[in-house]
Scaffold this motif. Structure first.
Motif, PDB file in Angstrom:
ATOM      1  N   LYS A   9       4.155  -6.272   8.886  1.00 45.15           N
ATOM      2  CA  LYS A   9       5.042  -4.946   8.797  1.00 45.15           C
ATOM      3  C   LYS A   9       5.447  -4.970  10.456  1.00 45.15           C
ATOM      4  O   LYS A   9       4.680  -4.414  11.311  1.00 45.15           O
ATOM      5  CB  LYS A   9       4.395  -3.786   8.451  1.00 45.15           C
ATOM      6  CG  LYS A   9       5.360  -2.660   8.479  1.00 45.15           C
ATOM      7  CD  LYS A   9       6.421  -2.507   7.630  1.00 45.15           C
ATOM      8  CE  LYS A   9       7.409  -1.274   7.973  1.00 45.15           C
ATOM      9  NZ  LYS A   9       8.711  -1.215   7.122  1.00 45.15           N
ATOM     10  N   ARG A  45      -0.581   2.797   3.965  1.00 41.08           N
ATOM     11  CA  ARG A  45       0.822   3.137   3.533  1.00 41.08           C
ATOM     12  C   ARG A  45       1.706   1.872   2.825  1.00 41.08           C
ATOM     13  O   ARG A  45       2.339   2.148   1.989  1.00 41.08           O
ATOM     14  CB  ARG A  45       1.650   3.559   4.855  1.00 41.08           C
ATOM     15  CG  ARG A  45       0.946   4.779   5.334  1.00 41.08           C
ATOM     16  CD  ARG A  45       1.691   5.018   6.964  1.00 41.08           C
ATOM     17  NE  ARG A  45       3.070   4.936   6.810  1.00 41.08           N
ATOM     18  CZ  ARG A  45       3.929   5.994   6.415  1.00 41.08           C
ATOM     19  NH1 ARG A  45       3.398   7.205   5.982  1.00 41.08           N
ATOM     20  NH2 ARG A  45       5.113   5.757   6.243  1.00 41.08           N
ATOM     21  N   LEU A  48       0.542   1.679  -0.409  1.00 35.36           N
ATOM     22  CA  LEU A  48       0.920   2.786  -1.362  1.00 35.36           C
ATOM     23  C   LEU A  48       2.523   2.802  -1.585  1.00 35.36           C
ATOM     24  O   LEU A  48       3.233   3.764  -2.077  1.00 35.36           O
ATOM     25  CB  LEU A  48       0.477   4.281  -1.042  1.00 35.36           C
ATOM     26  CG  LEU A  48      -1.125   4.377  -1.028  1.00 35.36           C
ATOM     27  CD1 LEU A  48      -1.404   5.577  -0.163  1.00 35.36           C
ATOM     28  CD2 LEU A  48      -1.585   4.608  -2.452  1.00 35.36           C
ATOM     29  N   ALA A  49       3.036   1.598  -1.228  1.00 35.76           N
ATOM     30  CA  ALA A  49       4.324   1.524  -1.293  1.00 35.76           C
ATOM     31  C   ALA A  49       5.246   2.486  -0.587  1.00 35.76           C
ATOM     32  O   ALA A  49       6.544   2.928  -0.888  1.00 35.76           O
ATOM     33  CB  ALA A  49       4.968   1.408  -2.618  1.00 35.76           C
ATOM     34  N   LEU A  50       4.543   3.436   0.519  1.00 36.48           N
ATOM     35  CA  LEU A  50       5.355   4.382   1.356  1.00 36.48           C
ATOM     36  C   LEU A  50       6.031   3.621   2.307  1.00 36.48           C
ATOM     37  O   LEU A  50       7.341   4.227   2.426  1.00 36.48           O
ATOM     38  CB  LEU A  50       4.245   5.263   1.911  1.00 36.48           C
ATOM     39  CG  LEU A  50       3.568   6.373   1.033  1.00 36.48           C
ATOM     40  CD1 LEU A  50       2.550   6.919   1.660  1.00 36.48           C
ATOM     41  CD2 LEU A  50       4.652   7.452   0.207  1.00 36.48           C
ATOM     42  N   ASP A  51       5.649   2.455   2.702  1.00 34.71           N
ATOM     43  CA  ASP A  51       6.391   1.596   3.420  1.00 34.71           C
ATOM     44  C   ASP A  51       6.699   0.366   2.904  1.00 34.71           C
ATOM     45  O   ASP A  51       5.927   0.162   2.101  1.00 34.71           O
ATOM     46  CB  ASP A  51       5.462   1.343   4.893  1.00 34.71           C
ATOM     47  CG  ASP A  51       5.602   2.671   5.857  1.00 34.71           C
ATOM     48  OD1 ASP A  51       6.085   3.709   5.559  1.00 34.71           O
ATOM     49  OD2 ASP A  51       4.999   2.358   6.952  1.00 34.71           O
ATOM     50  N   ARG A  52       7.898  -0.100   3.216  1.00 39.29           N
ATOM     51  CA  ARG A  52       7.999  -1.707   2.598  1.00 39.29           C
ATOM     52  C   ARG A  52       7.870  -2.962   3.547  1.00 39.29           C
ATOM     53  O   ARG A  52       7.841  -2.588   4.664  1.00 39.29           O
ATOM     54  CB  ARG A  52       9.610  -1.744   2.529  1.00 39.29           C
ATOM     55  CG  ARG A  52       9.966  -2.434   1.434  1.00 39.29           C
ATOM     56  CD  ARG A  52      11.457  -2.499   1.170  1.00 39.29           C
ATOM     57  NE  ARG A  52      11.854  -1.212   0.887  1.00 39.29           N
ATOM     58  CZ  ARG A  52      12.930  -0.985  -0.019  1.00 39.29           C
ATOM     59  NH1 ARG A  52      13.494  -1.910  -0.458  1.00 39.29           N
ATOM     60  NH2 ARG A  52      12.931   0.392  -0.563  1.00 39.29           N
ATOM     61  N   TYR A  65       1.972  -1.299  -6.011  1.00 43.35           N
ATOM     62  CA  TYR A  65       2.130   0.006  -6.376  1.00 43.35           C
ATOM     63  C   TYR A  65       3.226   0.621  -7.062  1.00 43.35           C
ATOM     64  O   TYR A  65       3.385   1.456  -7.926  1.00 43.35           O
ATOM     65  CB  TYR A  65       1.817   0.862  -5.088  1.00 43.35           C
ATOM     66  CG  TYR A  65       1.314   2.368  -5.382  1.00 43.35           C
ATOM     67  CD1 TYR A  65      -0.073   2.659  -5.672  1.00 43.35           C
ATOM     68  CD2 TYR A  65       2.308   3.282  -5.238  1.00 43.35           C
ATOM     69  CE1 TYR A  65      -0.399   3.914  -5.627  1.00 43.35           C
ATOM     70  CE2 TYR A  65       1.719   4.719  -5.738  1.00 43.35           C
ATOM     71  CZ  TYR A  65       0.611   5.018  -5.896  1.00 43.35           C
ATOM     72  OH  TYR A  65       0.101   6.158  -6.038  1.00 43.35           O
ATOM     73  N   VAL A  66       4.499   0.413  -6.600  1.00 46.02           N
ATOM     74  CA  VAL A  66       5.724   0.672  -7.226  1.00 46.02           C
ATOM     75  C   VAL A  66       6.003   0.334  -8.571  1.00 46.02           C
ATOM     76  O   VAL A  66       6.739   0.946  -9.414  1.00 46.02           O
ATOM     77  CB  VAL A  66       7.082   0.081  -6.461  1.00 46.02           C
ATOM     78  CG1 VAL A  66       7.932   0.911  -5.587  1.00 46.02           C
ATOM     79  CG2 VAL A  66       6.761  -1.123  -5.753  1.00 46.02           C
ATOM     80  N   ARG A  67       5.032  -0.753  -9.144  1.00 46.08           N
ATOM     81  CA  ARG A  67       5.404  -1.171 -10.579  1.00 46.08           C
ATOM     82  C   ARG A  67       4.723  -0.439 -11.386  1.00 46.08           C
ATOM     83  O   ARG A  67       4.629  -0.477 -12.643  1.00 46.08           O
ATOM     84  CB  ARG A  67       4.927  -2.476 -10.658  1.00 46.08           C
ATOM     85  CG  ARG A  67       5.917  -3.656  -9.861  1.00 46.08           C
ATOM     86  CD  ARG A  67       6.448  -4.552 -10.805  1.00 46.08           C
ATOM     87  NE  ARG A  67       7.537  -5.187  -9.955  1.00 46.08           N
ATOM     88  CZ  ARG A  67       8.798  -4.812  -9.927  1.00 46.08           C
ATOM     89  NH1 ARG A  67       9.183  -4.109 -10.401  1.00 46.08           N
ATOM     90  NH2 ARG A  67       9.614  -5.600  -9.213  1.00 46.08           N
ATOM     91  N   LEU A  79      -4.254  10.344   2.447  1.00 52.31           N
ATOM     92  CA  LEU A  79      -3.696   9.564   3.684  1.00 52.31           C
ATOM     93  C   LEU A  79      -3.961  10.624   4.925  1.00 52.31           C
ATOM     94  O   LEU A  79      -4.737  10.252   5.732  1.00 52.31           O
ATOM     95  CB  LEU A  79      -2.248   9.672   3.377  1.00 52.31           C
ATOM     96  CG  LEU A  79      -1.961   8.362   2.794  1.00 52.31           C
ATOM     97  CD1 LEU A  79      -0.266   8.084   2.855  1.00 52.31           C
ATOM     98  CD2 LEU A  79      -2.345   7.121   3.540  1.00 52.31           C
TER      99      LEU A  79
END
Lengths: 238, 263
Positions: A9, A45, A48-52, A65-67, A79
């Motif tokens: 990232k 993060r 937890l899919a807060l960031d891509r 996580y998004v799934r 967090l």
């Protein structure tokens, strides 16, 4: 089980997390260690899919996580203690999260008891001490009775009694077969709690393994986790 | 609807919506701002009506007298409180970091955003619809029988329900714009002048009505009138269409931002 693979990232041109790979196993407390700014929080993060992520993937129980259909029943995350609206009561905060998963109010009462918030659950979160807000964050993480816990610096703001409490809680959660990943920059505290460590610096993996093994390799047979950590991270800073 | 509700996505949405409604209920700012909407709309409507009552020559006797439109004179101020409600409902999540807790509970950004905006719209409409009828009754009652309107008059019910629709759409625009800007201060800084000051000035400046009629609050407010405003030549339904287009654009912007940006 947490699997991070080739995770990258960038914030602008500087990589916050750089081709990072590691695993955290069920039944163990895994310490996620590194200096401030090493990329620990960013990694959590990303999990937890807060960031891509720009590259790679972060899987929990084999899924991203998004799934997840009901993520709170799979993963509990702390967090930072300020992720609460100060005008809402502690109990109302937990109830709003519970509603997203149709978790009954009785479970909200349970986690309030479990985290020692009984006396303050009716108070607005903004009036709680940092230690109490930290407990509230942990209560939120436990709501869905998840098999995986991600805790970012959970001892922050806790008093000595609270520190012992969270240490015992993490040991118990792991003993129940859960995966516990806990970030920290306090080595003396980590040495008391964790079974294995993942050490990162500047977003890269520096070492991964059993605490005893890491200490032996990097600090010698009579060394401490702190010595091993300092040796590892001073190398990472070069 | 039943197909949507029966699907797994629908179940997720229903749970998220129920959480968002609870979030709104458990915040003091919701109660304050909505109480202000009711008080300002009804109160100013009543005051206006009382003033008009003693001035038949200046009001009731004029051609194109629109008692319904005048009775909703408090709308301009009441809508500010509703804008605050919409902005705070979304902005507080970002200001306090609650959005991270929200998104770990509902990681599908589209579901989270749609649930939040729906909760804001449902709450706004539930408050503004009764408020509109109470405002109508208070203002027309105060105006006196010689020059007031009754609900049975042509266009009166349309204008009254229209008030609730107009206010709800403005509120929805406010919430969606805040989702785009992710800041309470920024959103209020843009929306308050736009809805309260710029729109009003433009609408009353001679010659610029042709521009003003495309502003959301100016166009949308045409639905509050029974006698059309000939300076804002957009018509009742044309005005609503303009407001709906603004709303759709704001919703798209808000949801796209929510999906694209890191939280």
């Amino acid at each position: 089980m947490i699997e991070v693979c080739d995770l990258t990232k960038r914030h602008g041109s500087t990589p916050a997390v750089d081709a990072l790979s590691f695993r955290a196993e069920p039944g163990r407390v895994t310490g996620f260690l590194g200096p401030n700014g090493a990329g620990k929080s960013t990694t959590l993060r990303l999990l937890l899919a807060l960031d891509r992520p720009d590259r790679g993937h972060a899987l929990i129980g084999g899924r991203s996580y998004v799934r997840m259909r009901d993520p709170l029943r799979t993963v509990g995350a702390l967090l930072d203690a300020s992720s609460v609206h100060g005008g809402r009561t502690a109990r109302a905060h937990l109830r709003t999260l519970a509603r997203t998963h149709r978790i009954p109010d009785s479970r909200v009462g349970e986690v309030i008891g479990l985290t020692g918030l009984d006396g303050v659950a009716g108070r607005r979160a903004g009036t709680l001490s940092l230690g109490m807000r930290q407990r509230l964050g942990i209560a939120a993480a436990l709501l869905g009775d998840p098999a995986v816990l991600l805790l970012d610096e959970p001892v922050n703001g806790l008093d000595p009694e609270g520190i012992v409490w969270i240490r015992t809680l993490m040991r118990e959660l792991a003993a129940e077969g859960r995966t516990v990943l806990v970030s920290s920059h306090l080595m003396s505290e980590a040495a008391l709690t964790v079974d294995q460590v993942v050490v990162i610096g500047r977003g890269r993996l520096l070492a991964e393994g059993d605490v005893a093994e890491i200490v032996r390799t990097y600090a010698g047979p009579a060394g401490s986790l702190e010595e091993a950590y300092l040796r590892l991270t001073s190398g990472g800073a070069r | 609807m039943s197909a949507v509700r029966g699907g797994p996505g629908g179940r997720l949405f229903a749970a998220a919506l129920s959480a968002e409604l609870l979030k709104l209920r458990t915040l003091r700012s919701t109660w304050w701002t909505l109480a202000a909407v009711v008080g300002l709309s009804v109160g100013i409507g009543y005051l206006y009506g009382s003033v008009i009552k003693g001035n038949y020559d200046d009001f009731g006797a004029t051609p194109d007298w629109d008692p319904v439109g005048y009775g909703f004179a408090g709308t301009n101020v009441a809508q500010l409180a509703l804008v605050c409600f919409g902005v705070l409902a979304v902005g507080a999540e970002y200001a306090t970091g609650t959005v991270r807790a929200s998104l770990t509970a509902v990681p599908r950004r589209g579901v989270f955003g749609a649930a939040k905006l729906t909760a804001v719209a449902v709450t706004a409409f539930a408050v503004t619809l009764p408020t509109a009828f109470v405002t109508f009754a208070a203002a027309q009652g105060a105006m006196g029988e010689r020059q007031n309107a009754a609900l049975g008059d042509p266009g009166a019910v349309r204008a009254t329900v229209g008030l609730a629709v107009y206010l709800t759409l403005l509120c929805l625009i406010s919430a969606a714009v805040t989702m785009m800007l992710r800041s309470t201060v920024l959103a209020l800084g843009i929306l308050v002048p736009l809805f309260f000051i710029v729109s009003d000035i433009l609408a009353h400046l001679p010659g610029v009505g042709s521009v003003a009629r495309y502003l959301p609050s100016v166009a949308g407010a045409q639905i509050l009138r029974v006698v059309p405003d000939d300076r804002i030549d957009v018509g009742t339904w044309g005005g609503l269409a303009v407001l709906l287009l603004w709303t759709a654009a704001a919703l798209c912007g808000g949801l796209v931002t929510l999906r694209r940006r890191d939280a």
